[in-house]
Write a protein that holds these residues in place. Structure first.
Motif, short mmCIF file in Angstrom:
data_model
loop_
_atom_site.label_atom_id
_atom_site.label_comp_id
_atom_site.label_asym_id
_atom_site.label_seq_id
_atom_site.Cartn_x
_atom_site.Cartn_y
_atom_site.Cartn_z
N MET A 1 12.42 -13.05 10.93
CA MET A 1 11.18 -12.47 10.43
C MET A 1 11.39 -10.97 10.20
O MET A 1 11.80 -10.24 11.10
N THR A 2 11.08 -10.53 9.00
CA THR A 2 11.28 -9.12 8.67
C THR A 2 10.12 -8.27 9.18
O THR A 2 9.03 -8.78 9.48
N LYS A 3 10.37 -6.98 9.28
CA LYS A 3 9.33 -6.05 9.69
C LYS A 3 8.16 -6.04 8.72
O LYS A 3 7.01 -5.85 9.09
N GLN A 4 8.48 -6.28 7.44
CA GLN A 4 7.44 -6.28 6.41
C GLN A 4 6.46 -7.43 6.63
O GLN A 4 5.25 -7.25 6.51
N ILE A 5 7.00 -8.61 6.95
CA ILE A 5 6.14 -9.76 7.20
C ILE A 5 5.32 -9.54 8.47
O ILE A 5 4.13 -9.84 8.52
N GLU A 6 5.97 -9.00 9.50
CA GLU A 6 5.25 -8.70 10.74
C GLU A 6 4.10 -7.75 10.48
O GLU A 6 2.99 -7.92 11.01
N GLN A 7 4.34 -6.75 9.63
CA GLN A 7 3.28 -5.79 9.32
C GLN A 7 2.14 -6.45 8.56
O GLN A 7 0.97 -6.12 8.78
N ARG A 8 2.47 -7.40 7.69
CA ARG A 8 1.42 -8.14 6.97
C ARG A 8 0.53 -8.92 7.93
O ARG A 8 -0.69 -8.97 7.77
N VAL A 9 1.15 -9.54 8.93
CA VAL A 9 0.39 -10.28 9.94
C VAL A 9 -0.54 -9.34 10.69
O VAL A 9 -1.74 -9.63 10.87
N ILE A 10 0.00 -8.22 11.13
CA ILE A 10 -0.80 -7.26 11.89
C ILE A 10 -1.96 -6.74 11.04
O ILE A 10 -3.10 -6.61 11.52
N GLU A 11 -1.71 -6.47 9.77
CA GLU A 11 -2.77 -5.97 8.89
C GLU A 11 -3.85 -7.03 8.69
O GLU A 11 -5.05 -6.71 8.64
N GLN A 12 -3.44 -8.30 8.55
CA GLN A 12 -4.43 -9.38 8.42
C GLN A 12 -5.33 -9.44 9.63
O GLN A 12 -6.55 -9.52 9.52
N LEU A 13 -4.71 -9.41 10.81
CA LEU A 13 -5.48 -9.57 12.05
C LEU A 13 -6.33 -8.35 12.37
O LEU A 13 -7.48 -8.48 12.80
#
Length: 203
Positions: A1-13
């Motif tokens: 899992m890339t940092k970019q995807i992790e950031q997308r998850v955090i932004e969604q939540l």
């Protein structure tokens, strides 16, 4: 899992509470005659009635003119999107083959505007009303997606994400509430984000 995807998850939540807040505002947004955006959205349940009616021969419930409009719509629309604005946009995007079809498609658009006008009494603002309705529908759909993913996740992992990103508690507060060490919290957070990504279909 890339940092970019992790950031997308955090932004969604982290944006979840903003979605809930905006929905509350839109639910009380008046479009005229005591009609709110949320009530207008409920009128889309008429689509369910239409789906049932489509099981019957159209001549049983449509006038000859309405049958021509229906035939034209079937000829140009490959799908029937949910939501008033999406439906209007789908009709507007059609490229008529001849002048007769152009007139029929324009009539369909006028019918949508007329329905909005009848419900709200604000004919000049029906585009603005559709924009509010579309925003309401989009936000509601996004909230339902997030809720569905969290409900499907491991209960403890989902709770961690809710506490950390939706309720915006600190790492220390989350670890204390879950009764785990900071190291365990970090490991579970990474596992929770990976699971959320899988269930959300993010890659």
């Amino acid at each position: 899992m890339t940092k970019q995807i992790e950031q997308r998850v955090i932004e969604q939540l982290t944006g979840y509470r903003d979605i809930v807040g905006r929905l509350r505002v839109l639910e009380t947004y008046s479009v005229g005659n005591g009609i709110t955006v949320s009530l207008l959205n409920e009128d889309d349940h008429l689509q369910e009635l239409h789906r049932r009616l489509r099981g019957l021969p159209s001549y049983m419930y449509l006038t000859p003119r309405e049958q021509r409009l229906e035939t034209t719509a079937h000829a140009y629309l490959t799908r029937y999107p949910a939501g008033t604005r999406a439906q209007l946009q789908a009709v507007q995007d059609c490229e008529p083959a001849d002048e007769e079809d152009r007139q029929l498609l324009e009539e369909l658009q006028r019918k949508i505007a007329k329905v909005i006008e009848a419900r709200t009494g604000t004919p000049d603002g029906f585009e603005a009303i559709l924009a509010q309705l579309a925003e309401y529908q989009d936000l509601k759909a996004e909230k339902q997606r997030i809720d569905a993913v969290l409900d499907a996740m491991d209960e403890e992992l989902a709770k961690l994400l809710r506490l950390r990103y939706i309720e915006k508690k600190t790492v220390y507060e989350v670890a204390d509430e879950l009764n785990v060490s900071l190291r365990t919290h970090t490991r579970r957070k990474e596992e929770a984000i990976r699971q959320y990504c899988r269930f959300m279909g993010m890659s």
